[in-house]
Design a protein around this motif. Structure first.
Motif, mmCIF file in Angstrom:
data_model
loop_
_atom_site.group_PDB
_atom_site.id
_atom_site.type_symbol
_atom_site.label_atom_id
_atom_site.label_comp_id
_atom_site.label_asym_id
_atom_site.label_seq_id
_atom_site.Cartn_x
_atom_site.Cartn_y
_atom_site.Cartn_z
ATOM 1 N N ASN A 120 0.864 -1.189 0.000
ATOM 2 C CA ASN A 120 0.000 0.000 0.000
ATOM 3 C C ASN A 120 0.899 1.238 0.000
ATOM 4 O O ASN A 120 1.634 1.472 0.956
ATOM 5 C CB ASN A 120 -0.929 0.005 1.220
ATOM 6 C CG ASN A 120 -2.054 1.008 1.018
ATOM 7 O OD1 ASN A 120 -1.801 2.157 0.660
ATOM 8 N ND2 ASN A 120 -3.275 0.574 1.212
ATOM 9 N N SER A 122 0.104 4.387 -0.007
ATOM 10 C CA SER A 122 -0.433 5.617 0.590
ATOM 11 C C SER A 122 0.261 5.898 1.923
ATOM 12 O O SER A 122 0.206 5.090 2.855
ATOM 13 C CB SER A 122 -1.937 5.468 0.814
ATOM 14 O OG SER A 122 -2.358 6.367 1.818
ATOM 15 N N TYR A 211 -2.388 6.237 -5.131
ATOM 16 C CA TYR A 211 -1.396 5.154 -5.054
ATOM 17 C C TYR A 211 -0.275 5.357 -6.072
ATOM 18 O O TYR A 211 0.879 5.019 -5.817
ATOM 19 C CB TYR A 211 -2.085 3.796 -5.247
ATOM 20 C CG TYR A 211 -3.166 3.596 -4.229
ATOM 21 C CD1 TYR A 211 -2.843 3.366 -2.896
ATOM 22 C CD2 TYR A 211 -4.518 3.710 -4.568
ATOM 23 C CE1 TYR A 211 -3.832 3.243 -1.929
ATOM 24 C CE2 TYR A 211 -5.507 3.584 -3.615
ATOM 25 C CZ TYR A 211 -5.162 3.354 -2.300
ATOM 26 O OH TYR A 211 -6.140 3.239 -1.341
#
Ligand SMILES: NC(=O)c1ccc[n+]([C@@H]2O[C@H](COP(=O)([O-])OP(=O)(O)OC[C@H]3O[C@@H](n4cnc5c(N)ncnc54)[C@H](OP(=O)(O)O)[C@@H]3O)[C@@H](O)[C@H]2O)c1
Length: 241
Positions: A120, A122, A211
């Protein structure tokens, strides 16, 4: 920074190509797809943006790049591993849905070249994970619930991120509540419950761009680092703490 992008024909690939196009310090030099992809040999700009770009989808990169960014789905992982090894360049791995064994195979590559493992990308989501950990170690709650929702074409269920949150809070991953709906957006929510009070921490991803932006920022920080295994927590510690 010159990028060889795996998964360049996909939704994340498109988003990353668009951002790279608007950033003069970044260029996609190899737009990679599988050898049997329907996109092979086609113009990237025409396929994604209805505008010829001169960059063609290809199955193998030339030498002209600094880093692999992988946003492809993870079938045929062994073939991809052979490709990373052949070039020995920095690898930012953004794929999800790997088994523990497969995850280990990617991480072990860091003994040969720099690997950033980022299921991920983020930054905010990774902060949420830190906050959840802090709450769970500082306060007593009788129940912790993890909920996640993603678009209906997301293959892995629960999401890798939800599983990582569960692992860090010592919760059985089978108890994660997952939903698959719509075509855009996602959220992860952690609910800490007691009889008389409740804390909810949540992160909403509103666009794929988040992202792609995260991946480009990670890549800029990482691509010239020495051989090692890197995570979002490594980056957060070095830049933000
Ligand atoms: N790390 C993060 O923050 C983050 C965020 C969002 C999504 N993701 C993950 O990124 C991946 C892609 O998501 P998406 O929504 O873009 O999926 P998508 O639209 O279905 O695209 C998948 C891409 O993977 C390619 N592909 C499949 N197998 C491949 C292989 N063996 N070698 C090279 N390319 C291969 C496909 O290309 P061809 O069929 O043309 O070969 C296509 O370009 C998923 O694993 C998703 O969970 C990660």
């Amino acid at each position: 920074m010159k990028i060889s992008l795996l998964g360049s024909s996909g939704k994340m690939g498109k988003s990353l190509i668009e951002l790279a196009h608007n950033d003069p310090s970044v260029s996609i030099t190899n737009a990679l797809v599988r050898p049997d992809s329907i996109y092979l040999g086609k113009d990237v700009g025409e396929e994604h943006f209805n505008k010829r770009s001169g960059l063609t989808f290809c199955a193998f990169p030339d030498e002209n790049f600094d880093i692999f960014i992988d946003f492809s789905t993870n079938n045929r992982l062994e073939e991809k591993i052979e490709l990373y090894k052949k070039f020995g360049k920095s690898l930012l791995f953004c794929g999800t849905g790997l088994s523990k064994d497969e995850e280990l195979k990617i991480k072990q590559l860091s003994s040969s070249f720099p690997v950033f493992y980022a299921p991920n990308t983020s930054l905010a989501l990774n902060y949420l994970m830190n906050m959840a950990k802090k709450v769970s170690t500082s306060l007593d709650f009788s129940e912790i619930i993890i909920e996640e929702q993603h678009h209906k074409s997301k293959i892995d269920i629960p999401s890798g991120t939800a599983k990582e949150i569960a692992e860090s809070l010592h919760i059985d991953a089978n108890k994660i509540l997952s939903k698959r709906e719509g075509s855009l957006g996602n959220y992860h929510k952690i609910i800490f419950k007691n009889k008389n009070e409740e804390i909810q921490i949540s992160h909403f991803g509103l666009s794929r761009k988040l992202y792609a932006e995260g991946a480009i920022n990670i890549a800029k920080w990482f691509y010239q680092k020495p051989k090692n295994l890197y995570h979002m927590q490594t980056l957060i510690k070095e830049i933000y703490e």
